[in-house]
Design a protein around this motif. Sequence first.
Motif, short mmCIF file in Angstrom:
data_model
loop_
_atom_site.label_atom_id
_atom_site.label_comp_id
_atom_site.label_asym_id
_atom_site.label_seq_id
_atom_site.Cartn_x
_atom_site.Cartn_y
_atom_site.Cartn_z
N LEU A 54 0.85 -1.18 0.00
CA LEU A 54 0.00 0.00 0.00
C LEU A 54 0.88 1.24 0.00
CD1 LEU A 54 -2.56 -1.00 2.80
CD2 LEU A 54 -2.82 -1.28 0.33
N THR A 55 0.71 2.10 -0.97
CA THR A 55 1.38 3.40 -0.92
C THR A 55 0.70 4.22 0.17
OG1 THR A 55 -0.16 4.38 -2.50
CG2 THR A 55 1.84 3.35 -3.42
N GLU A 56 1.29 5.31 0.54
CA GLU A 56 0.69 6.20 1.56
C GLU A 56 -0.72 6.61 1.12
OE1 GLU A 56 0.69 8.41 5.13
OE2 GLU A 56 2.56 7.56 4.39
N LYS A 57 -0.85 6.98 -0.16
CA LYS A 57 -2.15 7.42 -0.68
C LYS A 57 -3.17 6.27 -0.66
CE LYS A 57 -4.23 9.56 -4.76
NZ LYS A 57 -3.98 10.13 -6.09
N LEU A 58 -2.76 5.09 -1.07
CA LEU A 58 -3.68 3.94 -1.08
C LEU A 58 -4.06 3.55 0.34
CD1 LEU A 58 -5.29 1.88 -2.66
CD2 LEU A 58 -3.22 0.48 -2.81
N LYS A 59 -3.09 3.57 1.25
CA LYS A 59 -3.37 3.26 2.66
C LYS A 59 -4.43 4.20 3.20
CE LYS A 59 -1.14 5.15 5.67
NZ LYS A 59 -1.36 6.34 6.51
N ASP A 60 -4.29 5.50 2.89
CA ASP A 60 -5.27 6.49 3.35
C ASP A 60 -6.65 6.23 2.73
OD1 ASP A 60 -3.34 7.69 4.91
OD2 ASP A 60 -2.92 9.30 3.48
N ARG A 61 -6.68 5.80 1.47
CA ARG A 61 -7.96 5.49 0.82
C ARG A 61 -8.61 4.27 1.45
NH1 ARG A 61 -8.09 5.65 -5.49
NH2 ARG A 61 -10.30 5.67 -5.00
N VAL A 62 -7.81 3.24 1.76
CA VAL A 62 -8.35 2.03 2.40
C VAL A 62 -8.91 2.38 3.77
CG1 VAL A 62 -7.73 -0.22 3.36
CG2 VAL A 62 -6.89 0.43 1.11
#
Length: 145
Positions: free
Chosen positions: A88-96
């Motif tokens: 998970l990138t930082e952005k994807l982690k935040d979206r999840v």
Amino acid sequence: CMGVAEGEPKEVGYYAILPKIEATIAQFKPGLIAIPGRHDLNQDHRHLWELCQIALRPGVGSYPRPKIIESIAPDVIGPGEANFGVVLTEKLKDRVLGAMVCYEDEMREPPHPRSLLNLEARYRHYGAKFGYDFVEPYRLVRGID
């Protein structure tokens, strides 16, 4: 019980759901399928795991066999350890994490494993195990390269 096939578990509706799962797999022919974990505490998640085992058994379908990974629920203490991860990138982690907020009745306050704080800590923990900042943990059920 109307609409339930003879011999079918009445509570599950396997024969109504199974063809839909099989048709979706045949339509998309995915190379990787993530399914709920077999040790999930939610009964509907365990039933979906069972249905996916039937739909994805060897010899079914005329498409390449996908890799199958099962999720490891954050509040389940079960056998086995994560042996597969999705970075998970930082952005994807935040979206999840943002998407998890939509499941208000599933979220809890710390120290519960389903708190936002502990979900992020979980992604960091598995990230460290796999050598990345954030990783969503899974268990490889079946895979051939």
